[in-house]
Enzyme design. Sequence first.
Site, PDB file in Angstrom:
ATOM      1  N   GLU A 138      42.492  72.431   7.601  1.00  0.00           N
ATOM      2  CA  GLU A 138      41.617  72.498   6.434  1.00  0.00           C
ATOM      3  C   GLU A 138      41.949  73.706   5.560  1.00  0.00           C
ATOM      4  OE1 GLU A 138      38.277  70.465   9.253  1.00  0.00           O
ATOM      5  OE2 GLU A 138      37.972  72.522   8.584  1.00  0.00           O
ATOM      6  N   GLU A 156      37.098  67.544  14.480  1.00  0.00           N
ATOM      7  CA  GLU A 156      35.742  68.100  14.567  1.00  0.00           C
ATOM      8  C   GLU A 156      34.662  67.065  14.856  1.00  0.00           C
ATOM      9  OE1 GLU A 156      37.678  71.042  11.587  1.00  0.00           O
ATOM     10  OE2 GLU A 156      37.975  68.987  12.268  1.00  0.00           O
TER      11      GLU A 156
END
Length: 242
Positions: A104, A124
């Site tokens: 990210e 995640e």
Amino acid sequence: MIEVTERDQVTVITLARPEKLNALTAGMRRDLAAAIREHGGSGRGIVVTGTGRAFSAGEDIHEAAGKSLVEEVALFHDMTRAVLETQVPVVAAVNGLAVGGAAEWTLCFDTRIGTPAAEYFFPENHIGLSISNAACYLLPRLVGAKALRLVLDSTRMTAEQALATGLLDEIVAPGTLLDTAIERLHHWTRPGTATAVHLGLLRPPVDEVERAFAKETEAAKQVEESGIAQAGMSRFVNRPRR
């Protein structure tokens, strides 16, 4: 943990914890933000890369288990903020696996160059964690409507898939990765170019990124208070070793 060198007027920041797939401790995240800020106003640009078979496995969950998820996310946010504050272009040289918060983080870079060994993995959702690094804003900006499925599926992509999706901008031979990144920066910052101005015009707007940070901080609070984050990290830490 991180190494900072200079090559041809370019700052090269290397994640140097290969025995842990360059997993990011809290200290490493602080050091990365500090190094980006220290070198973000001079030279031709910054390249971030990894050692070994990973760019970075993301957050060091073994270290983070039991700690405040909100504080852990704040450290990732400041890494992204540091990149967007620079006055020089920043390149991710993705040498291998990029996971979670590290994957990210690269979303805010000015370009992402990978090798055939590069992979992107967003785990995640199935761990019970929430995304960070303004990914809720930056990921759709790069890949459009595919963003939600990439996160919900906890998708792992090959270099070719990442290129087709828009996460990588190009794939080069492993031995040329750093040279290509440095050459790109030299091309962008030749005398007479208006690169600094265009970074300001075309990078993600700071106010939009800060709003994304606030939303992700609230999401981190929710998964932390619900218990699913710590349960997921505990499962990860205690999973059977192969």
